[in-house]
Design a protein around this motif. Structure first.
Motif, PDB file in Angstrom:
ATOM      1  N   ASN A 418      79.510 -30.034 -23.982  1.00  0.00           N
ATOM      2  CA  ASN A 418      79.858 -31.238 -24.544  1.00  0.00           C
ATOM      3  C   ASN A 418      81.227 -31.394 -24.855  1.00  0.00           C
ATOM      4  O   ASN A 418      82.022 -32.390 -24.636  1.00  0.00           O
ATOM      5  CB  ASN A 418      78.806 -31.829 -25.587  1.00  0.00           C
ATOM      6  N   TYR A 422      83.491 -33.898 -22.873  1.00  0.00           N
ATOM      7  CA  TYR A 422      83.770 -35.095 -23.562  1.00  0.00           C
ATOM      8  C   TYR A 422      84.320 -35.221 -24.937  1.00  0.00           C
ATOM      9  O   TYR A 422      84.818 -36.001 -25.231  1.00  0.00           O
ATOM     10  CB  TYR A 422      82.502 -36.050 -23.634  1.00  0.00           C
ATOM     11  N   GLY A 423      84.425 -33.924 -25.699  1.00  0.00           N
ATOM     12  CA  GLY A 423      84.743 -34.215 -26.931  1.00  0.00           C
ATOM     13  C   GLY A 423      86.096 -33.530 -27.166  1.00  0.00           C
ATOM     14  O   GLY A 423      87.066 -33.657 -26.392  1.00  0.00           O
ATOM     15  N   VAL A 457      84.965 -40.495 -29.756  1.00  0.00           N
ATOM     16  CA  VAL A 457      83.557 -40.290 -29.202  1.00  0.00           C
ATOM     17  C   VAL A 457      82.970 -41.638 -28.734  1.00  0.00           C
ATOM     18  O   VAL A 457      82.986 -42.554 -29.532  1.00  0.00           O
ATOM     19  CB  VAL A 457      82.720 -39.641 -30.229  1.00  0.00           C
ATOM     20  N   VAL A 459      79.514 -43.279 -28.120  1.00  0.00           N
ATOM     21  CA  VAL A 459      78.212 -42.979 -28.134  1.00  0.00           C
ATOM     22  C   VAL A 459      77.414 -43.607 -27.147  1.00  0.00           C
ATOM     23  O   VAL A 459      77.764 -44.687 -26.703  1.00  0.00           O
ATOM     24  CB  VAL A 459      77.630 -43.713 -29.464  1.00  0.00           C
ATOM     25  N   ARG A 463      69.654 -41.790 -25.410  1.00  0.00           N
ATOM     26  CA  ARG A 463      69.822 -40.356 -25.501  1.00  0.00           C
ATOM     27  C   ARG A 463      69.441 -39.537 -24.446  1.00  0.00           C
ATOM     28  O   ARG A 463      68.369 -39.647 -23.871  1.00  0.00           O
ATOM     29  CB  ARG A 463      68.922 -39.828 -26.839  1.00  0.00           C
ATOM     30  N   SER A 467      71.327 -34.321 -25.997  1.00  0.00           N
ATOM     31  CA  SER A 467      70.981 -34.803 -27.564  1.00  0.00           C
ATOM     32  C   SER A 467      69.592 -34.490 -28.238  1.00  0.00           C
ATOM     33  O   SER A 467      69.647 -34.058 -29.081  1.00  0.00           O
ATOM     34  CB  SER A 467      71.205 -36.532 -27.690  1.00  0.00           C
ATOM     35  N   HIS A 484      72.211 -33.863 -35.677  1.00  0.00           N
ATOM     36  CA  HIS A 484      73.290 -34.064 -34.572  1.00  0.00           C
ATOM     37  C   HIS A 484      73.917 -35.483 -34.460  1.00  0.00           C
ATOM     38  O   HIS A 484      73.188 -36.487 -34.305  1.00  0.00           O
ATOM     39  CB  HIS A 484      72.929 -33.659 -33.033  1.00  0.00           C
ATOM     40  N   GLU A 485      75.202 -35.564 -35.105  1.00  0.00           N
ATOM     41  CA  GLU A 485      75.698 -36.949 -35.079  1.00  0.00           C
ATOM     42  C   GLU A 485      76.977 -37.134 -34.249  1.00  0.00           C
ATOM     43  O   GLU A 485      77.574 -36.118 -34.070  1.00  0.00           O
ATOM     44  CB  GLU A 485      76.194 -37.177 -36.383  1.00  0.00           C
ATOM     45  N   LEU A 486      77.209 -38.427 -33.695  1.00  0.00           N
ATOM     46  CA  LEU A 486      78.505 -38.691 -32.835  1.00  0.00           C
ATOM     47  C   LEU A 486      79.249 -39.753 -33.590  1.00  0.00           C
ATOM     48  O   LEU A 486      79.246 -40.972 -32.912  1.00  0.00           O
ATOM     49  CB  LEU A 486      77.914 -39.110 -31.411  1.00  0.00           C
ATOM     50  N   ALA A 491      82.084 -35.141 -32.685  1.00  0.00           N
ATOM     51  CA  ALA A 491      80.918 -34.597 -32.883  1.00  0.00           C
ATOM     52  C   ALA A 491      80.773 -33.784 -33.873  1.00  0.00           C
ATOM     53  O   ALA A 491      81.335 -32.811 -34.352  1.00  0.00           O
ATOM     54  CB  ALA A 491      80.409 -34.197 -31.615  1.00  0.00           C
TER      55      ALA A 491
END
Length: 504
Positions: A418, A422-423, A457, A459, A463, A467, A484-486, A491
């Motif tokens: 990830n 994307y991160g 990020v 969101v 999910r 996730s 796990h938080e975004l 992240a």
């Protein structure tokens, strides 16, 4: 004691012949006495016929006694004279020609273990007029053991003194063996019912529990008294009750002989438990329904295994897609930096070998486990072209069990994928900070993954598998908690895992 002597009709032939001679003599000299002689002769003939009938009756009685396993005896208490029928001799395996009936002979044939109880009963009847009703074993001269039911009636005089005893010995060996077999069968059934490792219940036609075993009580979280005060309808999940009742009706109507159903039961806590139910109907010989027999098997482990299988299948699908993305990136980046086709081939080969080595480690092929720092580095080697120099590691040496290697490997693979797609590692400015420490007070491992300075990020609206898997991989396999938080800045993942699970 002597066996009873029986007169036969032949004993009266002499009287018949004597009367015939008398009749001739009287006829010659005294005609007036002829009528008296005729009367005597006819009376004698009637006596002979009666004796013949009596002998037949005695024969029939002997046959009936023999067929029914019944033997008769009689004792003159005053004269101390004991009489046995022929059936007694047969029952006790004795020869009437060489065995004189006595109390001592009879007691010698009683089983040694029963003799101590049988003797006093006989003495009480002879001495005090007590009635006889007892069962005991005998051992015949051939060694055969038989069960006898002895019943006797004592006749007494006006002062209550015993005069005589009339009794029967009944061979109840077959009955006792049947009773013992039934008792043994019932005991085996009881033990099987009570100690079966599945829940078993007898259920009345109205659904009430009549009898339940311990396993069912444990499964449903209720004791026997509680369950037998309820019906299965009371503890069946509302969403499963209609189909359950429908199947019951089909069994009662004869449409089906039995049924199986996966259903949910309601626990006293309000929770539900999944179980596999098998139901059959007991009927009497006329076919009338009597009760249900229900076998209930705990299916929670199977349901859990099914859920885990679905997770693994979804994970495999997800990982294949991720792997293809990574391979595509490796090929593209290697092509841009390679000067020759040979350089390109070597670069791709080395990086694919790194992927394979990493998979061997976290897919459980390592039987000895591994170090957490090594595992992280091996996982991130797959993403060499995603600027792994921007990944900071900080933590003490932690040895992982094979199971922990597998669980952490999947989490790291998901987080790194990830981050590269994307991160923070998807552009040139972001970085990832990974740290871990052993909380000795609570004996847990605290693991953190924090991304920063990457693109904002986004969101997702729903999910995805990744996730969901991140939260379940560590907690499901090793226990503990996972978060796990975004947030927009990057992240964040944090897990707290018992060290007992880490060590294995």
């Amino acid at each position: 004691m002597r066996k009873n002597d029986i007169n036969t009709p032949a004993d009266f032939f002499f009287d018949h012949q004597a009367l015939s001679a008398l009749r001739k003599a009287v006829a010659d000299g005294q005609p007036d006495s002829l009528a008296m002689v005729d009367m005597l002769l006819k009376d004698t003939q009637r006596r002979v016929a009666a004796e013949r009938d009596l002998a037949d009756v005695r024969t029939w009685m002997e046959l009936a006694q023999e067929a029914g396993g019944v033997a008769t005896y009689r004792m003159d208490v005053v004269e101390n004279h004991l009489w046995w029928s022929n059936s007694v001799y047969r029952l006790y395996g004795l020869d009437p020609r060489s065995s004189e009936p006595t109390i001592d002979l009879w007691l010698s044939l009683v089983h040694p273990e029963d003799r101590g109880a049988v003797g006093p009963v006989a003495r009480a009847a002879i001495e005090h007029g007590a009635q006889i009703d007892q069962q005991f074993r005998i051992v015949t001269p051939s060694g055969e053991i038989r069960w006898i039911h002895d019943r006797g009636r004592v006749d007494v005089d006006g002062a209550g003194r015993p005069l005589s005893i009339q009794g029967v010995n009944i061979d109840v060996t077959d009955i006792r063996r049947t009773q013992e077999a039934l008792t043994e069968s019932e005991e085996q059934f009881r033990l099987t019912f009570e100690h079966a490792n599945v829940g078993v219940a007898h259920v009345a036609l109205d659904g009430s529990f009549v009898r339940v075993n311990e396993c069912l009580c444990k499964l449903l979280g209720r004791d026997e008294a509680d369950l037998t005060s309820l019906t299965f309808q009371d503890i069946t999940h509302p969403d499963d009750l209609e189909i359950d009742l429908h199947l019951v009706e089909q069994v009662l109507s004869g449409e089906r002989a039995s049924y199986t159903l996966e259903k949910r039961y309601l626990l006293p806590t309000g929770e539900t438990v999944w179980a596999d139910l098998s139901v059959s109907l007991l009927r009497d010989p006329a076919g009338k329904p009597l009760s249900f027999v229900s076998v209930v098997m705990d299916s929670r482990e199977r349901k859990k295994a099914q859920d885990q299988l679905q997770l693994v299948l979804a994970e495999a699908n997800h990982r294949v897609k991720n792997l293809l993305t990574i391979v595509s990136a490796i090929v593209g980046n290697s092509a841009r930096s390679a000067n020759t086709v040979e350089d390109l081939g070597n670069a791709i080969t080395l990086r694919l070998q790194g992927i394979a080595a990493s998979h061997d480690l976290f897919m459980g092929k390592s039987q000895l486990g591994g170090d957490l720092d090594t595992l992280i580095r091996r996982q991130l080697e797959i993403f060499t072209d995603c600027a792994t120099e921007r990944v900071n590691l900080d933590g003490p040496p932690i040895q992982l069990s094979p199971q922990a290697v597998h669980a952490f490997g999947m989490v790291l693979h998901e987080l790194a994928t990830n981050a590269c797609k994307y991160g923070a590692l998807s552009d040139e400015g972001g970085y990832v900070a990974i740290d871990w420490n052993h909380d000795s007070v609570n004996d847990v491992l605290v693991f953190r993954w924090q991304e920063a300075d990457g693109p904002p990020v986004q969101v997702p609206q729903s999910r995805g598998f990744g996730s969901v898997a991140l939260k379940r991989m560590l907690a499901g396999a090793l226990g503990g908690t996972a978060l796990h938080e975004l947030p927009p800045e990057g992240a964040r993942f944090e897990a707290v895992v018992p060290m007992a699970s880490i060590r294995g």
